[in-house]
Scaffold this active site. Structure first.
Site, PDB file in Angstrom:
ATOM      1  N   PHE A 154       0.809  -1.231   0.000  1.00  0.00           N
ATOM      2  CA  PHE A 154       0.000   0.000   0.000  1.00  0.00           C
ATOM      3  C   PHE A 154       0.835   1.271   0.000  1.00  0.00           C
ATOM      4  CE2 PHE A 154       0.862  -0.310   4.574  1.00  0.00           C
ATOM      5  CZ  PHE A 154       1.112   1.020   4.879  1.00  0.00           C
ATOM      6  N   LYS A 178      -1.494  -7.174  -9.243  1.00  0.00           N
ATOM      7  CA  LYS A 178      -2.440  -7.240  -8.115  1.00  0.00           C
ATOM      8  C   LYS A 178      -1.977  -6.190  -7.113  1.00  0.00           C
ATOM      9  CE  LYS A 178      -3.022  -8.488  -4.334  1.00  0.00           C
ATOM     10  NZ  LYS A 178      -3.399  -7.549  -3.236  1.00  0.00           N
ATOM     11  N   GLU A 181      -5.060  -3.973  -1.880  1.00  0.00           N
ATOM     12  CA  GLU A 181      -6.495  -3.665  -1.835  1.00  0.00           C
ATOM     13  C   GLU A 181      -6.758  -2.356  -1.091  1.00  0.00           C
ATOM     14  OE1 GLU A 181      -4.805  -5.988  -0.450  1.00  0.00           O
ATOM     15  OE2 GLU A 181      -5.626  -6.743   1.435  1.00  0.00           O
ATOM     16  N   SER A 231       5.412  -7.124   3.147  1.00  0.00           N
ATOM     17  CA  SER A 231       6.036  -7.471   4.428  1.00  0.00           C
ATOM     18  C   SER A 231       6.844  -8.765   4.295  1.00  0.00           C
ATOM     19  CB  SER A 231       4.948  -7.649   5.495  1.00  0.00           C
ATOM     20  OG  SER A 231       4.030  -8.616   5.055  1.00  0.00           O
ATOM     21  N   CYS A 286       9.724   1.281   3.310  1.00  0.00           N
ATOM     22  CA  CYS A 286      10.652   0.186   3.628  1.00  0.00           C
ATOM     23  C   CYS A 286      12.065   0.726   3.778  1.00  0.00           C
ATOM     24  CB  CYS A 286      10.606  -0.874   2.550  1.00  0.00           C
ATOM     25  SG  CYS A 286      11.267  -0.287   1.000  1.00  0.00           S
ATOM     26  N   GLU A 385      10.012  -4.288  12.756  1.00  0.00           N
ATOM     27  CA  GLU A 385       9.624  -3.229  11.824  1.00  0.00           C
ATOM     28  C   GLU A 385       8.300  -2.640  12.331  1.00  0.00           C
ATOM     29  OE1 GLU A 385       8.037  -4.159   7.857  1.00  0.00           O
ATOM     30  OE2 GLU A 385       9.239  -2.505   7.088  1.00  0.00           O
TER      31      GLU A 385
HETATM   32  P1  NAD Z   1       1.597  -6.726   3.034  1.00  0.00           P
HETATM   33  O1  NAD Z   1       2.610  -7.791   3.058  1.00  0.00           O
HETATM   34  O2  NAD Z   1       0.523  -6.735   4.055  1.00  0.00           O
HETATM   35  O3  NAD Z   1       0.843  -6.710   1.609  1.00  0.00           O
HETATM   36  C1  NAD Z   1       1.563  -6.730   0.407  1.00  0.00           C
HETATM   37  C2  NAD Z   1       0.720  -7.446  -0.657  1.00  0.00           C
HETATM   38  O4  NAD Z   1       0.492  -8.793  -0.250  1.00  0.00           O
HETATM   39  C3  NAD Z   1      -0.646  -6.811  -0.848  1.00  0.00           C
HETATM   40  O5  NAD Z   1      -0.955  -6.809  -2.211  1.00  0.00           O
HETATM   41  C4  NAD Z   1      -1.580  -7.716  -0.054  1.00  0.00           C
HETATM   42  O6  NAD Z   1      -2.875  -7.790  -0.608  1.00  0.00           O
HETATM   43  C5  NAD Z   1      -0.904  -9.064  -0.129  1.00  0.00           C
HETATM   44  N1  NAD Z   1      -1.087  -9.864   1.089  1.00  0.00           N
HETATM   45  C6  NAD Z   1      -1.250  -9.410   2.358  1.00  0.00           C
HETATM   46  N2  NAD Z   1      -1.341 -10.458   3.219  1.00  0.00           N
HETATM   47  C7  NAD Z   1      -1.228 -11.577   2.482  1.00  0.00           C
HETATM   48  C8  NAD Z   1      -1.229 -12.979   2.805  1.00  0.00           C
HETATM   49  N3  NAD Z   1      -1.378 -13.409   4.040  1.00  0.00           N
HETATM   50  N4  NAD Z   1      -1.078 -13.856   1.789  1.00  0.00           N
HETATM   51  C9  NAD Z   1      -0.915 -13.443   0.521  1.00  0.00           C
HETATM   52  N5  NAD Z   1      -0.919 -12.131   0.171  1.00  0.00           N
HETATM   53  C10 NAD Z   1      -1.062 -11.206   1.131  1.00  0.00           C
HETATM   54  O7  NAD Z   1       2.396  -5.327   3.043  1.00  0.00           O
HETATM   55  P2  NAD Z   1       1.781  -3.865   3.148  1.00  0.00           P
HETATM   56  O8  NAD Z   1       1.270  -3.660   4.532  1.00  0.00           O
HETATM   57  O9  NAD Z   1       0.890  -3.577   2.002  1.00  0.00           O
HETATM   58  O10 NAD Z   1       3.111  -2.995   2.923  1.00  0.00           O
HETATM   59  C11 NAD Z   1       4.011  -2.721   3.954  1.00  0.00           C
HETATM   60  C12 NAD Z   1       5.181  -3.673   3.946  1.00  0.00           C
HETATM   61  O11 NAD Z   1       5.812  -3.669   2.667  1.00  0.00           O
HETATM   62  C13 NAD Z   1       6.264  -3.278   4.929  1.00  0.00           C
HETATM   63  O12 NAD Z   1       6.744  -4.419   5.577  1.00  0.00           O
HETATM   64  C14 NAD Z   1       7.340  -2.651   4.042  1.00  0.00           C
HETATM   65  O13 NAD Z   1       8.636  -2.685   4.594  1.00  0.00           O
HETATM   66  C15 NAD Z   1       7.217  -3.495   2.834  1.00  0.00           C
HETATM   67  N6  NAD Z   1       7.782  -2.838   1.660  1.00  0.00           N
HETATM   68  C16 NAD Z   1       8.969  -3.321   1.194  1.00  0.00           C
HETATM   69  C17 NAD Z   1       9.579  -2.699   0.116  1.00  0.00           C
HETATM   70  C18 NAD Z   1      10.897  -3.212  -0.397  1.00  0.00           C
HETATM   71  O14 NAD Z   1      11.297  -2.836  -1.483  1.00  0.00           O
HETATM   72  N7  NAD Z   1      11.597  -4.059   0.338  1.00  0.00           N
HETATM   73  C19 NAD Z   1       8.961  -1.603  -0.504  1.00  0.00           C
HETATM   74  C20 NAD Z   1       7.733  -1.164  -0.013  1.00  0.00           C
HETATM   75  C21 NAD Z   1       7.146  -1.789   1.081  1.00  0.00           C
END
Ligand code: NAD
Length: 494
Positions: A154, A178, A181, A231, A286, A385
């Site tokens: 997000f 994808k 959401e 994450s 991140c 984090e």
């Molecule tokens: P998230 O992991 O909750 O969601 C990321 C994606 O995975 C979304 O599209 C979500 O719909 C999907 N998702 C969520 N839970 C899932 C599950 N149990 N099974 C399968 N798919 C699932 O992350 P977020 O809250 O949207 O974003 C924040 C996180 O992203 C932080 O940990 C941040 O550090 C990380 N991030 C990393 C980078 C990088 O380049 N390393 C860049 C941006 C964000």
């Protein structure tokens, strides 16, 4: 707003906006106001299948189109994105909550990847070696891999999708995106603008949803690769699922980034950089600096200056107030999670220098910046984090102790040092175990020309997103060996 007036975000499949027949929907918020702006369909395997079928059909022709023709579409896309720059930045700010200026940064970093991808006629070249053996020449080509999937978080609604699909489609692949959401609107707009630029239907598709959609993408037999950013826990699952079905996977995860401030650091620029890294995008990056280490005598003045900078920071509705310098968290659960970390920090004995629960705007999902001092390495606020506007300050005695503490982290995205000593900077850059290092730079996120190089539990896979590694990820190498015997040469008497 009455539920009947709330619109539902479309999918983009086969070049058209499609209404999904999903039973379940999730609310999309304006996090500044805490109000619902639209609803997003939580799709399943059937919608994934439709999108993949469309992408597979489009791949046949798109993969055969000449590289300069693909670049032409990307040049037009870049021009359209520039034209729509302010509108896109506003959309990012509305659905994510970041300030308009941060929304501009989000879109700008993404456009830079489109710009990079316009160079595909050069980037996609192979290598040759004449006379590899007697009468044998060798050359390599880089060929597209098929239907590629992208799953995005997000926190950067424009930049992270744009890290992926421009490079993938420039290489001749088709793509199923994808988005999170929580921020689906920017992704749909980016896909619509790509169609406007002349991208053939089916080359770029957007499907919405959560875990069921992610699992179908990771397991789908017609998908060749998965690019994931989110994450660490989900990144690791996605990596496993994708690998089990023989896909290429690049999965970027979470982080815990350290900023080291030496006593000889230039004070004003250092405070500006630390504040920006810790509290920019409300700490939801991140690459956010979430631990600051004031080394030796640097600690006292650093804490005082950070506290007064926090007091001066304007935290407000980013849609209504153009002067807001920090916006809200993405949703109520994110706000509550960060508030729980403030409780943890107090319970574990850190000194709460600034409490972000105080004087936060009451609408939306706000906290003000929090600063903890005297944080010990084993406390949860030093290890986890937090992903919010919470900065933990530690006081190591010297640079080596600071590096040793930083290297205890299981993550490995970024780390930075502020110093006027080249020797200290060099010792730090060589000793720190992470993939992106800053010297007097608060957020060492590389621009489009370099890969986004997380290490350890911040990345699962081999080739990272963006840059040359992105081109390698979205292509596979073919090597052609040609033997031409010397009959003709002998006839000519050569
Ligand atoms: P998230 O992991 O909750 O969601 C990321 C994606 O995975 C979304 O599209 C979500 O719909 C999907 N998702 C969520 N839970 C899932 C599950 N149990 N099974 C399968 N798919 C699932 O992350 P977020 O809250 O949207 O974003 C924040 C996180 O992203 C932080 O940990 C941040 O550090 C990380 N991030 C990393 C980078 C990088 O380049 N390393 C860049 C941006 C964000």
């Amino acid at each position: 707003m009455a539920s009947s007036t709330i619109s539902v975000v479309p999918l983009v499949v086969d070049g058209r906006r499609v209404e999904a027949a999903a039973d379940e929907h999730a609310d999309v918020f304006n996090p500044s106001a805490g109000s619902v702006i639209c609803r997003v369909p939580m799709c399943g395997p059937a919608e994934v299948d439709d999108a993949v079928r469309s992408a597979l059909a489009a791949f046949e022709r798109w993969s055969q189109s000449p590289a300069p023709k693909r670049a032409e579409v990307l040049f037009r896309y870049k021009a359209i994105l520039e034209d729509q720059f302010e509108a896109l930045a506003g959309l990012v700010s509305t659905e994510n909550g970041k300030t308009l200026e941060e929304g501009r940064g989000d879109v700008r970093r993404g456009i830079e990847v489109v710009d990079f991808s316009c160079g595909i006629a050069h980037l996609g070249k192979g290598e040759t070696l004449g006379q590899l053996a007697e009468h044998i020449d060798g050359h390599t080509t880089r060929e597209p891999i098929g239907v590629c999937a992208g799953i995005t978080p997000f926190n950067f609604p424009a930049m992270v999708p744009l890290w992926m699909f421009p490079v993938a489609i420039a290489c001749g692949n088709s793509f199923v995106l994808k988005p999170s959401e929580k921020v689906p609107l920017t992704a749909v707009r980016l896909a619509e603008l790509a169609l406007e630029a002349g991208l053939p239907p089916g080359v770029l598709n957007v499907v919405h949803g959560g875990r069921p959609v992610v699992e179908s993408l990771c397991r789908h037999p017609d998908i060749a690769s998965v690019s994931f950013v989110g994450s660490t826990a989900v990144a690791e699952q996605v990596y496993r699922m994708g690998c089990e079905t023989g896909k290429r996977v690049q999965a970027a995860g979470g982080a815990k980034n350290v900023m080291i401030v030496m006593p000889d650091a230039e004070p004003d620029s250092t405070i500006r950089a630390v504040m920006g890294a810790a509290y920019g995008c409300a700490g939801q990056r991140c690459m956010a600096g979430s631990i600051v280490m004031g080394v030796g005598d640097a600690a006292g003045p650093l804490e005082r200056r950070l506290s007064s900078a926090i007091d001066a920071l304007v935290v407000d509705d980013t849609v209504a107030n153009p002067d807001a310098q920090m916006g809200p968290l993405i949703d109520a659960s994110a706000r509550d999670r960060v508030a729980r970390y403030i409780d943890n920090g107090q319970r574990e004995g850190a000194r709460l220098a600034r409490d972000g629960r105080e004087k936060a705007p009451s609408s939306g999902f706000f906290l003000r910046p929090t600063l903890f001092d005297e944080v010990q390495p084993d406390m949860s606020i030093a290890r986890d984090e937090v992903f919010g506007p919470l900065l933990s300050m530690q006081r190591p005695a010297d640079l080596d102790e600071a590096i040793e503490r930083a290297n205890r982290s299981p993550y490995g995205n970024g780390a930075v040092i502020f110093t006027s000593s080249g020797a200290a900077a060099r010792r730090f850059a060589r000793g720190i175990r992470c993939g992106m290092v800053g010297v007097n730079v608060g957020v060492p996120a590389p621009m489009a020309a370099f890969a986004f190089s997380g290490w350890n539990r911040s990345f699962f896979g081999d080739l990272h997103v963006q840059g040359h590694e992105g081109v390698m990820f979205y292509t596979r190498q073919k090597i052609v060996l040609s033997r031409w015997d010397d009959t003709y040469e002998r006839q000519q008497g050569w």
